[in-house]
Write a protein that holds these residues in place. Structure first.
Motif, short mmCIF file in Angstrom:
data_model
loop_
_atom_site.label_atom_id
_atom_site.label_comp_id
_atom_site.label_asym_id
_atom_site.label_seq_id
_atom_site.Cartn_x
_atom_site.Cartn_y
_atom_site.Cartn_z
N PHE A 144 -5.94 -3.00 -0.02
CA PHE A 144 -5.26 -3.46 1.20
C PHE A 144 -6.19 -4.46 1.87
N THR A 145 -5.72 -5.69 2.03
CA THR A 145 -6.52 -6.75 2.64
C THR A 145 -5.97 -7.08 4.02
N THR A 146 -6.85 -7.11 5.01
CA THR A 146 -6.46 -7.52 6.36
C THR A 146 -7.15 -8.84 6.68
N GLU A 147 -6.39 -9.79 7.20
CA GLU A 147 -6.92 -11.13 7.48
C GLU A 147 -7.10 -11.29 8.98
N CYS A 148 -8.36 -11.40 9.40
CA CYS A 148 -8.69 -11.40 10.83
C CYS A 148 -9.51 -12.62 11.25
N GLY A 149 -9.64 -13.61 10.36
CA GLY A 149 -10.35 -14.83 10.71
C GLY A 149 -11.85 -14.73 10.52
N THR A 189 -5.98 -8.69 19.24
CA THR A 189 -6.64 -8.72 17.94
C THR A 189 -6.46 -10.08 17.29
N THR A 190 -7.45 -10.49 16.51
CA THR A 190 -7.33 -11.74 15.75
C THR A 190 -6.71 -11.49 14.38
N CYS A 191 -6.42 -10.24 14.04
CA CYS A 191 -5.85 -9.94 12.73
C CYS A 191 -4.39 -10.41 12.67
N GLN A 192 -4.01 -10.98 11.53
CA GLN A 192 -2.64 -11.47 11.38
C GLN A 192 -1.64 -10.35 11.53
N ASN A 193 -1.94 -9.19 10.98
CA ASN A 193 -1.09 -8.02 11.18
C ASN A 193 -1.51 -7.36 12.48
N GLN A 194 -0.66 -7.45 13.49
CA GLN A 194 -1.01 -6.98 14.82
C GLN A 194 -1.15 -5.46 14.90
N CYS A 254 -0.36 2.25 -0.42
CA CYS A 254 -0.62 1.12 -1.33
C CYS A 254 -1.81 1.42 -2.25
N ILE A 255 -2.88 1.93 -1.67
CA ILE A 255 -4.08 2.21 -2.46
C ILE A 255 -3.82 3.31 -3.48
N ASN A 256 -3.17 4.39 -3.04
CA ASN A 256 -2.92 5.51 -3.95
C ASN A 256 -1.90 5.17 -5.03
N ASP A 294 -1.43 -3.87 -4.55
CA ASP A 294 -2.27 -4.77 -3.77
C ASP A 294 -1.45 -5.26 -2.58
N CYS A 295 -1.83 -4.87 -1.38
CA CYS A 295 -1.02 -5.11 -0.19
C CYS A 295 -1.82 -5.85 0.88
N LYS A 296 -1.06 -6.40 1.83
CA LYS A 296 -1.65 -7.03 3.02
C LYS A 296 -0.92 -6.51 4.25
#
Length: 520
Positions: A250-255, A303-308, A512-514, A518-520
């Protein structure tokens, strides 16, 4: 040793004046002046010498790591007293760094003027820690006062087991650890010791290197080509994931901290203490993290993460280029006042990825779980909690732990942190901020009945040029911010995380992990 006439020295009085002037530079930064440099030698701010051969820094037992059972009602008071201990060490280091001339003339100066008074101050603070614990019905460890003594530590002391060397003993009593062979001009006469240090690439009393005099030095760097593949030598920070068990990500995009959200606090270790870290952190994700933030503040933050749904706080010490310039914090706590100088570099990439466990499924992390990985005091504490991985793009099968990599042209510097991913199943923090979580074993399993949780893997990439190193001197060095006495060593790198995923997004991550997705 006979007189060395290779370089003509200036009179001692002239050097003392020059040193005093140097100490005033850098916006309040710690300048370890080279009292023995010739007035005719070039002394540019971005040219530094390798570490001194005598007492380079001060090593004190880490009281906080010994406090494994502190009642909740005592933690705020104890944390503030631990921050006072950190401040005392930094003040003692400042005195160590600014009294080299006195040390050269008096072998007992460090013991009598620095280590002895430091011990007395630490005894008082440690006593207050015990009072805080007992006041709420707790029991303080019986041997805390034994942790009051500190000692001098040589630049190249071995810290593999936390027992660093150094010429001073533990109680401020002189044991002839100071080298007092000449080293001073007498009416313009050179007397051996100083020239030897000056002419051996700065291995005398010229300082620890670095723009502020507290590192890094030339021997803190290594060519990445000289690092053997798959040779990383720390047991901490192994990747938890593999071909079996829970294989998803699981990838989180936060800048990359484009908005320059930084401070020198650490709400995990020193809540309620301004400048508790004594070095600057980059923050991505949660935008309300400071020393005074409550869990409610963090839960309601931007938050700066794309997923709020991810309001977690991700933070790490900044990287600086020591090129002679100063950033906006040059005269501020956590910046120049604490020996952190140079230009702060924003990461070119900041990858935040959660992975599974190669032996089992993972369970959800509790909200407000706090994890510190690595040890900001590894220079003096040793390697028990160290977790560092330095490399270069294109060479990431080669990881170095105790030096900064010199990357070839076209390759960027990489910092990687694989967090603890075994949780005790009950606590979101612990008194020493360590014992509620643990690293995986070599086979990926969790021991002591701990549960596998998603492992945070942080990968930071920096587009910085390799410093130039010639004759024991380094120009335009880069280094992470550190406590002043930790000398900006690569081994002090660390990373911090506070979980504020909302429940739905955390459950999605676990699924997702279990399920191997591959998720975002």
């Amino acid at each position: 040793m006979g007189r060395n006439t290779r370089k003509r020295r200036t009179p001692l009085a002239t050097k003392a004046i020059a040193a005093s002037a140097a100490l005033a530079l850098g916006g309040g930064g710690l300048i370890w002046a080279n009292f023995y440099a010739s007035a005719h030698e070039e002394n540019s701010a971005n040219q530094t010498k390798s570490a001194g051969a005598q007492i380079a820094t001060i090593q004190c037992p880490d009281v906080g790591q010994k406090l494994t059972d502190v009642p909740d009602g005592a933690r705020q008071g104890v944390d503030k007293e631990l921050a006072n201990l950190d401040k005392q060490i930094s003040e003692a280091y400042t005195r160590l760094a600014s009294t080299r001339q006195a040390q050269a003339g008096d072998a007992s100066f460090v013991d009598n003027a620095i280590l002895g008074p430091l011990k007395s101050k630490r005894v008082a603070v440690i006593d207050r820690i015990g009072i805080n614990i007992r006041r709420v019905g707790g029991q303080a460890p019986g041997n805390l006062e034994q942790l009051a003594s500190c000692k001098g530590m040589a630049a190249e002391a071995n810290t593999n087991d936390g027992q660093a060397g150094g010429g001073q003993n533990n109680d401020g009593q002189n044991n002839d650890g100071q080298n007092n062979e000449g080293g001073q001009d007498q009416g313009g006469q050179d007397q051996g010791g100083q020239d030897q240090g000056q002419d051996n690439g700065g291995q005398g009393q010229g300082g620890n290197g670095g723009q502020a005099g507290n590192g890094p030095a030339a021997n803190d760097f290594i060519k990445i080509e000289d690092v053997q593949p798959n040779s990383r030598n720390l047991p901490n920070g192994l990747a938890a994931n593999g071909d079996g068990g829970s294989t998803g990500t699981f990838t989180t995009e936060c800048g990359t901290n484009e908005n320059e959200n930084r401070n020198s606090d650490n709400v995990i270790v020193a809540p309620g203490v301004s400048n508790g870290a004594q070095h600057q952190h980059d923050y991505v994700g949660n935008q309300s993290n400071n020393a005074f933030a409550s869990d409610e503040d963090l839960a309601n933050a931007q938050t700066t993460c794309q997923n709020q749904g991810d309001k977690s706080s991700y933070f790490w010490p900044v990287l600086r280029i020591q090129d002679g310039s100063n950033d906006i914090d040059a005269g501020q706590p956590g910046g120049g006042q604490d020996g952190n100088v140079g230009k702060i570099v924003e990461p070119a990439e900041a990858q935040l990825k959660f992975v599974g466990n190669r032996t089992s499924d993972v369970v959800a992390m509790p909200k407000a779980l706090r994890i510190i990985t690595g040890d900001a005091k590894s220079t003096t504490n040793g390697l028990n909690n160290a977790n560092t991985s330095w490399s270069c793009t294109g060479f990431e099968d080669r990881q170095v732990t105790d030096k900064y990599p010199l990357c070839p042209e076209g390759s960027s510097v990489v910092r990687t942190s694989n967090f603890q991913s075994c949780w005790d199943g009950q606590n979101i923090d612990s008194a020493n901020h360590r014992t509620h979580v643990d690293f995986v074993e070599a086979d990926g399993s969790c021991s002591n009945g701990f549960k596998a949780i998603p492992q945070l893997q942080v990968r930071l990439v920096y587009d910085v040029q390799a410093p130039q190193i010639n004759n024991g001197q380094v120009q335009n060095a880069f280094a992470v911010d550190s406590f002043p006495e930790q000398l900006h060593k690569a081994i002090t790198d660390h990373n911090d995380f506070i979980n504020f995923f909302d429940e739905n997004l955390m459950n999605k991550m676990v699924q997702c992990i279990n399920d191997g997705q591959d998720c975002k």
